[in-house]
Write a protein that holds these residues in place. Structure first.
Motif, PDB file in Angstrom:
ATOM      1  N   ILE A 290      27.721  43.678  21.466  1.00  0.00           N
ATOM      2  CA  ILE A 290      26.500  42.862  21.289  1.00  0.00           C
ATOM      3  C   ILE A 290      26.140  42.096  22.566  1.00  0.00           C
ATOM      4  N   VAL A 291      27.157  41.570  23.230  1.00  0.00           N
ATOM      5  CA  VAL A 291      26.890  40.695  24.382  1.00  0.00           C
ATOM      6  C   VAL A 291      26.771  41.537  25.661  1.00  0.00           C
ATOM      7  N   PRO A 292      25.596  41.549  26.294  1.00  0.00           N
ATOM      8  CA  PRO A 292      25.437  42.340  27.520  1.00  0.00           C
ATOM      9  C   PRO A 292      26.265  41.762  28.670  1.00  0.00           C
ATOM     10  N   GLN A 293      26.773  42.635  29.528  1.00  0.00           N
ATOM     11  CA  GLN A 293      27.545  42.183  30.694  1.00  0.00           C
ATOM     12  C   GLN A 293      26.673  41.341  31.620  1.00  0.00           C
ATOM     13  N   ASN A 294      25.429  41.815  31.818  1.00  0.00           N
ATOM     14  CA  ASN A 294      24.503  41.087  32.682  1.00  0.00           C
ATOM     15  C   ASN A 294      24.205  39.720  32.069  1.00  0.00           C
ATOM     16  N   ASP A 295      24.622  38.675  32.774  1.00  0.00           N
ATOM     17  CA  ASP A 295      24.537  37.342  32.158  1.00  0.00           C
ATOM     18  C   ASP A 295      23.111  36.828  32.025  1.00  0.00           C
ATOM     19  N   ARG A 296      22.146  37.584  32.567  1.00  0.00           N
ATOM     20  CA  ARG A 296      20.751  37.155  32.411  1.00  0.00           C
ATOM     21  C   ARG A 296      20.077  37.853  31.239  1.00  0.00           C
ATOM     22  N   GLN A 297      20.813  38.782  30.647  1.00  0.00           N
ATOM     23  CA  GLN A 297      20.211  39.525  29.534  1.00  0.00           C
ATOM     24  C   GLN A 297      20.451  38.785  28.224  1.00  0.00           C
ATOM     25  N   PRO A 298      19.395  38.536  27.460  1.00  0.00           N
ATOM     26  CA  PRO A 298      19.593  37.782  26.216  1.00  0.00           C
ATOM     27  C   PRO A 298      20.140  38.658  25.081  1.00  0.00           C
ATOM     28  N   TYR A 299      20.642  38.015  24.061  1.00  0.00           N
ATOM     29  CA  TYR A 299      21.055  38.693  22.824  1.00  0.00           C
ATOM     30  C   TYR A 299      21.022  37.648  21.722  1.00  0.00           C
ATOM     31  N   ASP A 300      21.140  38.107  20.504  1.00  0.00           N
ATOM     32  CA  ASP A 300      21.080  37.177  19.373  1.00  0.00           C
ATOM     33  C   ASP A 300      22.497  36.802  18.966  1.00  0.00           C
ATOM     34  N   VAL A 301      22.866  35.532  19.171  1.00  0.00           N
ATOM     35  CA  VAL A 301      24.241  35.111  18.897  1.00  0.00           C
ATOM     36  C   VAL A 301      24.559  35.172  17.396  1.00  0.00           C
ATOM     37  N   VAL A 302      23.516  35.188  16.570  1.00  0.00           N
ATOM     38  CA  VAL A 302      23.765  35.286  15.120  1.00  0.00           C
ATOM     39  C   VAL A 302      24.470  36.612  14.800  1.00  0.00           C
ATOM     40  N   ASP A 303      24.155  37.667  15.585  1.00  0.00           N
ATOM     41  CA  ASP A 303      24.847  38.946  15.386  1.00  0.00           C
ATOM     42  C   ASP A 303      26.348  38.799  15.652  1.00  0.00           C
ATOM     43  N   VAL A 304      26.671  38.019  16.663  1.00  0.00           N
ATOM     44  CA  VAL A 304      28.091  37.796  16.984  1.00  0.00           C
ATOM     45  C   VAL A 304      28.762  37.027  15.843  1.00  0.00           C
ATOM     46  N   ILE A 305      28.076  35.975  15.388  1.00  0.00           N
ATOM     47  CA  ILE A 305      28.644  35.148  14.314  1.00  0.00           C
ATOM     48  C   ILE A 305      28.908  36.009  13.079  1.00  0.00           C
ATOM     49  N   ARG A 306      27.944  36.866  12.762  1.00  0.00           N
ATOM     50  CA  ARG A 306      28.093  37.704  11.556  1.00  0.00           C
ATOM     51  C   ARG A 306      29.300  38.637  11.650  1.00  0.00           C
ATOM     52  N   CYS A 307      29.687  38.988  12.867  1.00  0.00           N
ATOM     53  CA  CYS A 307      30.871  39.857  13.031  1.00  0.00           C
ATOM     54  C   CYS A 307      32.174  39.075  12.856  1.00  0.00           C
ATOM     55  N   ILE A 308      32.081  37.766  12.895  1.00  0.00           N
ATOM     56  CA  ILE A 308      33.304  36.949  12.846  1.00  0.00           C
ATOM     57  C   ILE A 308      33.559  36.391  11.445  1.00  0.00           C
TER      58      ILE A 308
END
Ligand code: HXC
Length: 538
Positions: A290-308
């Protein structure tokens, strides 16, 4: 009738007397009369409320409580049965939510506009006293024209009493307010002092001064909706914590929040059975993508939370407000926790005045009610700009520090990608008081991002290079940025100083959190010191 040894008359159950046939008839009549009066009141309430798209106070209680558990207090208090006045403009009592006791007061707009008079204030204060004594949550359902004008200052006084009791209950028992009608004038501070405010898209208003007063004093023309409707308070002012689509949705959210909270500050949140299964493996494999390597690229942290979290379920608080931070309730292996996360797809996840207050208030609530806090960090820093400085990022940002530094519940932090500057330190670092800090591989932890840092520490070299032309300057800058990134912007120093306990594979995040929670079970609170209280930045 018989006589006892001391001469006292004992009524004969079969014959006439207090408990006999003679009394039974009037009692039946009383019962029938009471039922008739109550039914007429409810019919009247339906007639008044339904055309406006609103439920009656009692219909709302049916939705709030587990079926058949509501026990009313003082049904006819404040009424005049002989003159067909069925009672006060508020319903009070206790019921069960998910099998646990909850106190409620629900204002009844069909009686004098739900206004607050002496009888209403007395009923509410009595209920709150009982709830504080029993240490159970209090739900307030607000639908009121405010202080009863005819009762003057006596009505105002009741608000003062309720404010005081709400403060007394604050942090002792969860307090939730449902705004299902008007809530105007100083009366807004009853819900404002509670933990969670729930509004609806329509028919839900909160304002200190209504549209008429606004127009008279400032000339501004504004509707009730635009001034203090449910959407405005959820998205703009941050006064409310959830926007219900309708009344049942709003009430359902109140039930959901109660499911995560303990009954009071002395008890732990309920633990739910959780059967681990295939879903965790799938989520664990997904989380790293979910989290892109490029630190300038956005993503939705809710997706990360849902995996946890269990079943991928996150119940957000203030979802529409200050979206650069996400806060909410979830369970991990059946244990309720509070989640705090930066949201990189909004303002790059930076901390601003609003998200600072959102995070601070949520951490304070978790700490008051024994919910461990899991913080997921991906923060570039504070949002820069005069608007933020002038809006008080110093004063309001300080609240985040105060909340984390004083929190005594288990605090577990995971750095997902970057953690820069002060924002790294305040968001649940070990230095501020967290128990465990972990970082994902390639995490960037530093005082400043590479560009900003190079511009400052190599200013002289860059100026010199500029003399040979802009290309030379850019070439040098790129080299220095790459060097700074390789040498400084990583988790090494934090690992070496013990500020990060371990670097973990993203797939292990849930397991590491579960293990940490298990280690921290039974974490003791510090003893109170002799000071009166800290002077929290407000
Ligand atoms: C006495 C009230 C009342 C009030 C409404 N009613 N508010 N009675 N005191 N504060 C009565 C109305 O007379 C009417 O009675 C019935 O309730 C329904 O009201 P409507 O106006 O018909 O309803 P609606 O059109 O839906 O309008 C709702 C309203 C409006 C916007 C809330 O009623 C209103 O503006 N009320 C006054 C609001 C106000 O100024 N309150 C004081 C705020 S100051 P009948 O018999 O006709 O059905 C305050 C201070 C708190 O509250 C202090 C804290 C420190």
């Amino acid at each position: 009738a018989r006589k006892a040894a001391d001469g006292v008359r004992i009524p004969d159950p079969a014959g006439p007397g207090a408990y006999g046939q003679g009394r039974r008839q009037p009692m039946r009549q009383d019962l029938a009369r009471a039922a008739e009066l109550a039914k007429a009141a409810e019919d009247h309430a339906r007639e008044r409320q339904h055309p406006k798209g609103k439920l009656t106070a009692r219909e709302r209680l049916d939705l709030l409580f587990d079926s058949g558990t509501f026990q009313e207090i003082g049904r006819f208090a404040g009424g005049n049965i002989g003159h067909d006045v069925p009672g006060a403009a508020v319903v009070t009592g206790f019921g069960e939510v998910w099998g646990r006791k909850v106190a409620v007061y629900a204002q009844d707009f069909s009686v004098k506009g739900g206004s607050m008079g002496v009888a209403e204030g007395d009923k509410i204060c009595h209920l709150m006293d009982m709830a504080i004594e029993l240490k159970v949550p209090i739900v307030a359902i607000v639908d009121s024209g405010g202080a009863r004008i005819q009762e003057g200052v006596a009505a105002l006084t009741q608000y003062g009493r309720i404010f005081r009791k709400t403060c007394e209950a604050s942090g002792l028992v969860p307090q939730i307010s449902l705004i299902l009608g008007p809530c105007a004038g100083g009366a807004v501070y009853c819900p404002a002092l509670t933990d969670i405010i729930i509004m609806t898209r329509e028919n839900s208003y909160m304002f200190v001064t209504g549209p008429d007063v606004v127009k008279a004093s400032t000339g501004e023309r504004i509707s009730m909706e635009e001034l203090g409707g449910g959407y405005v308070h959820n998205a703009t002012s941050g006064v409310a914590h959830y926007l219900g689509e309708d009344e049942p949705d709003a009430i359902d959210y109140a039930r959901t929040v109660l499911a995560y909270l303990p009954e009071n500050s002395d008890s732990l949140p309920p633990v739910y059975a959780y059967g681990a299964g295939h879903a965790e493996d799938v989520a664990a494999r997904r989380i790293g993508t979910i989290v892109p390597q490029n630190d300038r690229q956005p993503y939705d942290v809710v997706d990360v939370i849902r995996c946890i979290v269990d079943y991928g379920e996150l119940v957000q608080v203030q979802e529409l407000f200050a979206p650069s931070a996400v806060v909410g309730f979830a369970c991990v292996a059946g244990q309720p926790v509070g989640i705090v996360a930066d949201q990189p797809c909004q303002l790059a996840g930076s901390l601003d005045v609003d998200s600072s207050e959102k995070v601070a208030r949520f951490v304070r609530m978790c700490d008051a009610f024994n919910l461990p806090v899991i913080t997921l960090v991906d923060v570039p820093g504070y949002k820069p700009g005069s608007d933020q400085e002038h809006a008080g990022i110093i004063r309001r940002g300080a609240k985040v520090i105060y909340a984390y530094a004083n929190a005594q519940v288990p605090l577990i932090t995971v750095i997902l990608r970057k953690a820069f500057g002060g924002a790294y330190i305040v968001l649940g670092s070990k230095a501020i008081g967290a128990d465990f800090n972990f970082a994902w591989p390639n995490s960037q932890i530093a005082v400043l991002g590479a560009q900003g840092a190079v511009n400052i520490i190599h200013r002289k070299e860059l100026r010199k290079a500029r003399e040979q032309g802009p290309e030379a300057e850019e070439r040098l800058r790129s080299e220095l940025v790459a060097q700074y990134e390789a040498e400084t912007v990583n988790a090494n120093l934090s690992l070496e100083t013990g500020q990060i306990d371990a670097m973990i594979d993203p797939e292990q995040t849930r397991d590491v959190i579960i293990r940490s929670l298990s280690v921290l079970r039974g974490k003791q609170r510090r003893r109170p010191t002799t000071r009166h209280h800290g002077n929290q930045p407000l």
